[in-house]
Design a protein around this motif. Sequence first.
Motif, short mmCIF file in Angstrom:
data_model
loop_
_atom_site.label_atom_id
_atom_site.label_comp_id
_atom_site.label_asym_id
_atom_site.label_seq_id
_atom_site.Cartn_x
_atom_site.Cartn_y
_atom_site.Cartn_z
N ARG A 110 43.28 39.99 33.23
CA ARG A 110 43.35 38.56 32.92
C ARG A 110 44.58 37.93 33.55
O ARG A 110 44.51 36.83 34.13
N ASP A 111 45.71 38.63 33.47
CA ASP A 111 46.95 38.06 34.00
C ASP A 111 46.92 37.98 35.52
O ASP A 111 47.50 37.06 36.12
N VAL A 113 44.95 34.84 36.17
CA VAL A 113 45.73 33.65 35.81
C VAL A 113 46.84 33.41 36.83
O VAL A 113 47.06 32.28 37.29
N ASP A 114 47.54 34.48 37.20
CA ASP A 114 48.67 34.34 38.13
C ASP A 114 48.22 33.92 39.53
O ASP A 114 49.01 33.37 40.30
N VAL A 119 49.05 46.13 34.31
CA VAL A 119 48.89 44.68 34.36
C VAL A 119 47.47 44.33 33.91
O VAL A 119 46.49 44.85 34.43
N PRO A 127 43.62 32.03 27.93
CA PRO A 127 44.37 31.70 29.14
C PRO A 127 43.51 31.57 30.39
O PRO A 127 43.87 30.87 31.33
#
Length: 342
Positions: free
Chosen positions: A112-113, A116-117, A109, A150
């Motif tokens: 960054r995600d 963001v999540d 994973v 993002p």
Amino acid sequence: MTINEHLTEFAGLPVVEFPSPEIEEERLLNAQDHARRDNLPVPDRLEPDEAYTAALAAPESAAWRLRVVVDAEETFEAYFAHFLNRVDTTRVTALSVGCWGESHEDPGVVPRDLLVDNAVRFPQLRSLFFGEFVQEEAEISWIPQCDVAPLLAAFPALEELAVRGGSGLEFPATGHDALRGLVVQTGGLPRKVTTGILASRLPALEHLELWFGVEDYGGTTTVDDLAPLLAGELFPALRSLGLRNSTWGDELVRRLADAPVLDRVGVLDLSGNVLTDTGGEVLATAPAFRNLDRLVLRYHFLTEEMLDRLRAALAGVDLDVSGGEKPDVYRGKATYYPEVTE
């Protein structure tokens, strides 16, 4: 130059590292090494980290560094989950995301995600350093970066974004109303990233800092690509500009000498460039540089004679000319390198 030390301060706050077993072991080994060097008793265990304890009680009082140790069994995803469970992230204002694993391995994973999540859990986040790797974790040009736009979309109140590493870095044209500072540190800045940044709508941006690097490590940006910025057409709030770490420092200075952007920039940082007496002559004679409040030339190839001329010509400017360098000479041929490449 290599980047071999982690930040101790970020966003005006002391950096506190969120611990893991591997980080604690690393901290103990460092303490033991320091004790041996200083001829002091070598500890066999760590004292409680008072800075960490204080930061837990007041999470807004520190900039939190998140990283995993290279070769750690724990993934960054699991480590991040521990951080979310342990720290009241609704009060965190500054984060520095460091090593997320071996540079040549798939991190699973993308960090960054994860940010963001979980953006809703960081309502007060104002400052983010994304990619705070040091040399022993990954050379700057081997840091596995990504599309960072993002992050700006997920944190509309973010005021400061620093990114380290150019490999895989993307920054498509975007818009953000709150961002006041943007720093991109690379050993090679791709042209596509530069054009994306310069095409972005950033009305609050006061400080922009770009590290260009060399072509061998992806540095395809040229001084021509900076034309919209130098023309003064972008970023109406801009007051501080760093154009650093390029092979074309002399040409950059020549372009800056009559660039409208200097009409409103008070602080100019040209550190790390290949800047010789050719560029020094422009700095000493062009009126535009005399209107600056501060000019930083740390790491340069200027002679002592030229430095004396600059000090006299720019007597009203706060001038930093530390870190003079000499070119590498092989078989009578001089080769000049910017400060950070690999």
